[in-house]
Design a protein around this motif. Sequence first.
Motif, PDB file in Angstrom:
ATOM      1  N   LYS A  46       0.848  -1.184   0.000  1.00 33.67           N
ATOM      2  CA  LYS A  46       0.000   0.000   0.000  1.00 33.67           C
ATOM      3  C   LYS A  46       0.881   1.230   0.000  1.00 33.67           C
ATOM      4  O   LYS A  46       2.056   1.173   0.398  1.00 33.67           O
ATOM      5  CB  LYS A  46      -0.943   0.015   1.206  1.00 33.67           C
ATOM      6  N   LYS A  47       0.318   2.335  -0.442  1.00 28.17           N
ATOM      7  CA  LYS A  47       1.053   3.589  -0.412  1.00 28.17           C
ATOM      8  C   LYS A  47       1.143   4.058   1.025  1.00 28.17           C
ATOM      9  O   LYS A  47       0.188   3.954   1.779  1.00 28.17           O
ATOM     10  CB  LYS A  47       0.355   4.643  -1.263  1.00 28.17           C
ATOM     11  N   GLY A  52       7.445   5.692   0.440  1.00 29.74           N
ATOM     12  CA  GLY A  52       6.412   5.603  -0.587  1.00 29.74           C
ATOM     13  C   GLY A  52       5.472   4.423  -0.507  1.00 29.74           C
ATOM     14  O   GLY A  52       4.302   4.530  -0.857  1.00 29.74           O
ATOM     15  N   MET A  53       5.950   3.246  -0.066  1.00 31.41           N
ATOM     16  CA  MET A  53       5.088   2.068  -0.004  1.00 31.41           C
ATOM     17  C   MET A  53       5.422   1.240   1.229  1.00 31.41           C
ATOM     18  O   MET A  53       6.534   1.303   1.752  1.00 31.41           O
ATOM     19  CB  MET A  53       5.231   1.219  -1.264  1.00 31.41           C
ATOM     20  N   ASN A 121      10.630   1.778  -1.338  1.00 32.10           N
ATOM     21  CA  ASN A 121      10.321   2.324  -2.648  1.00 32.10           C
ATOM     22  C   ASN A 121      10.323   1.137  -3.604  1.00 32.10           C
ATOM     23  O   ASN A 121      11.343   0.464  -3.767  1.00 32.10           O
ATOM     24  CB  ASN A 121      11.367   3.364  -3.052  1.00 32.10           C
TER      25      ASN A 121
END
Length: 135
Positions: A46-47, A52-53, A121
Motif C-alpha cells: 500500500k502507499k 512511498g510504499m 520504494n
Amino acid sequence: MTEQTTPAPRRPRPKVMTLTPRAAERVRSIMASKGPEIAGLKIGVKKGGCAGMEYTMTWADSVGKFDEVVEQDGARVIVDPQAVLYLLGTEMDYKTDKLSATFVFNNPNQTGACGCGESVNLVPAGKTELESLKD
C-alpha cells in the motif's frame, strides 16, 4: 462428424514469490494456531511511509478470485492481485535476533527504503522480468 480436440495442458505458472524454510515454518505454525478457518497469510503493498510504499500482511479467511496463491512446505501465502507486479521474484524470510522477530522481504523490485525499514520504494516488474516467466 466433428473432431474433438483436447486442449494443450497448461504450463505451470511460476510462483510470484518464494518463502525460505524459516518463513514457511513460521507461517505454517501461526496458521495452525489460528485454526482451520484461516485460508492463509495475505501479502500486499500500500502507499504510505516516508519511502512511498509499505508491505501489508493480514490473515485471510478466503482466497479471492484474482489472488495468487503460493503454497510451500505446508504454508499458504495469498498475494493480493494489485501487488503481484511489485512482489514478482520476492523471497520472504523470517529473521530473529535478540530484540525482535520479523518477516523480511528480499525484493528485486525494491529501489530504496527508509531509515527505520518500515517503508520501501518499489517499482513494478519490467517487461524483461515478465517475459522471462514465459520460458
